[in-house]
Design a protein around this motif. Structure first.
Motif, PDB file in Angstrom:
ATOM      1  N   SER A   1       0.916  -1.171  -0.076  1.00 51.01           N
ATOM      2  CA  SER A   1      -0.094   0.108  -0.072  1.00 51.01           C
ATOM      3  C   SER A   1       0.879   1.387  -0.132  1.00 51.01           C
ATOM      4  N   ILE A   2       1.912   1.356   0.892  1.00 50.16           N
ATOM      5  CA  ILE A   2       2.771   2.503   0.768  1.00 50.16           C
ATOM      6  C   ILE A   2       3.361   2.675  -0.526  1.00 50.16           C
ATOM      7  N   ASN A   3       3.947   1.630  -1.249  1.00 48.84           N
ATOM      8  CA  ASN A   3       4.431   1.801  -2.667  1.00 48.84           C
ATOM      9  C   ASN A   3       3.320   2.117  -3.656  1.00 48.84           C
ATOM     10  N   PHE A   4       2.090   1.748  -3.452  1.00 49.51           N
ATOM     11  CA  PHE A   4       1.013   2.227  -4.232  1.00 49.51           C
ATOM     12  C   PHE A   4       0.878   3.714  -3.902  1.00 49.51           C
ATOM     13  N   PHE A   5       0.729   4.418  -2.814  1.00 51.59           N
ATOM     14  CA  PHE A   5       0.432   5.594  -2.423  1.00 51.59           C
ATOM     15  C   PHE A   5       1.750   6.264  -3.035  1.00 51.59           C
ATOM     16  N   LEU A   6       3.030   5.960  -2.844  1.00 51.66           N
ATOM     17  CA  LEU A   6       4.158   6.561  -3.399  1.00 51.66           C
ATOM     18  C   LEU A   6       3.909   6.812  -4.839  1.00 51.66           C
ATOM     19  N   GLU A   7       3.644   5.636  -5.710  1.00 55.05           N
ATOM     20  CA  GLU A   7       3.246   5.833  -7.010  1.00 55.05           C
ATOM     21  C   GLU A   7       2.328   6.690  -7.482  1.00 55.05           C
ATOM     22  N   GLN A   8       1.293   7.023  -6.672  1.00 54.39           N
ATOM     23  CA  GLN A   8       0.334   8.015  -7.005  1.00 54.39           C
ATOM     24  C   GLN A   8       0.588   9.457  -6.638  1.00 54.39           C
ATOM     25  N   ASN A   9       1.952   9.460  -6.241  1.00 52.29           N
ATOM     26  CA  ASN A   9       2.476  10.838  -5.584  1.00 52.29           C
ATOM     27  C   ASN A   9       1.918  11.262  -4.537  1.00 52.29           C
ATOM     28  N   TYR A  10       1.657  10.357  -3.605  1.00 53.79           N
ATOM     29  CA  TYR A  10       1.324  11.003  -2.220  1.00 53.79           C
ATOM     30  C   TYR A  10       2.711  11.182  -1.348  1.00 53.79           C
ATOM     31  N   GLU A  11       2.654  12.053  -0.369  1.00 53.24           N
ATOM     32  CA  GLU A  11       3.720  12.259   0.655  1.00 53.24           C
ATOM     33  C   GLU A  11       3.198  11.054   1.603  1.00 53.24           C
ATOM     34  N   VAL A  12       4.214  10.078   2.014  1.00 47.02           N
ATOM     35  CA  VAL A  12       3.781   9.318   3.144  1.00 47.02           C
ATOM     36  C   VAL A  12       4.823   9.360   4.317  1.00 47.02           C
ATOM     37  N   ILE A  13       4.278   9.435   5.325  1.00 47.80           N
ATOM     38  CA  ILE A  13       4.825   9.649   6.626  1.00 47.80           C
ATOM     39  C   ILE A  13       4.959   8.331   7.254  1.00 47.80           C
ATOM     40  N   GLY A  14       6.114   7.580   7.482  1.00 43.86           N
ATOM     41  CA  GLY A  14       5.995   6.458   8.117  1.00 43.86           C
ATOM     42  C   GLY A  14       6.434   6.434   9.680  1.00 43.86           C
ATOM     43  N   VAL A  15       5.762   5.647  10.458  1.00 40.94           N
ATOM     44  CA  VAL A  15       6.357   5.542  12.030  1.00 40.94           C
ATOM     45  C   VAL A  15       6.502   4.362  12.222  1.00 40.94           C
ATOM     46  N   SER A  16       7.620   3.797  12.505  1.00 37.94           N
ATOM     47  CA  SER A  16       7.716   2.272  13.029  1.00 37.94           C
ATOM     48  C   SER A  16       8.799   2.197  14.186  1.00 37.94           C
ATOM     49  N   LYS A  17       8.730   1.291  15.059  1.00 35.85           N
ATOM     50  CA  LYS A  17      10.077   1.059  15.951  1.00 35.85           C
ATOM     51  C   LYS A  17      11.325   0.419  15.390  1.00 35.85           C
ATOM     52  N   ASN A  18      11.196  -0.163  14.170  1.00 37.08           N
ATOM     53  CA  ASN A  18      11.992  -0.887  13.390  1.00 37.08           C
ATOM     54  C   ASN A  18      12.460   0.216  12.135  1.00 37.08           C
TER      55      ASN A  18
END
Length: 107
Positions: A23-40
């Motif tokens: 899903s993240i890759n899809f959003f990035l392909e659609q020119n979204y800015e994606v902000i990710g938060v994770s402990k890893n």
């Protein structure tokens, strides 16, 4: 400067979870800015190179008392977030989850 209508920003909590990576890759392909938060912070080379992906290493379980600081930092840099996806997995482990459940039941 882009208008609010054209800004597409998504916050993904648990961004390193296997279930959300496509899903993240899809959003990035659609020119979204994606902000990710994770402990890893083990990011794929593709994500590291993508200028529309920003990552924050943050452990919600162990740093919960600092969550307001994280939210303020993200909101200041990304004021047009209109979607939040919570994909964080259960990382406490079976024994800890049962223990916490018993404490909750007792109160």
């Amino acid at each position: 400067m882009k208008s609010i209508i054209n800004k597409k920003q998504i916050l993904v909590i648990g961004s390193n979870a296997a279930i959300i990576k496509n899903s993240i890759n899809f959003f990035l392909e659609q020119n979204y800015e994606v902000i990710g938060v994770s402990k890893n912070n083990k990011l794929s080379p593709k994500l590291k190179k993508n200028r529309n992906f920003t990552f924050y290493k943050f452990d919600l379980y162990n740093q919960f008392n600092k969550i307001n600081d994280l939210c303020k930092k993200i909101q200041k840099k990304f004021p047009y977030i209109n979607t939040i996806i919570h994909a964080q997995g259960g990382s406490l482990g079976h024994k800890e989850i049962i223990s916490e459940y018993k404490k909750w039941e007792e109160s």
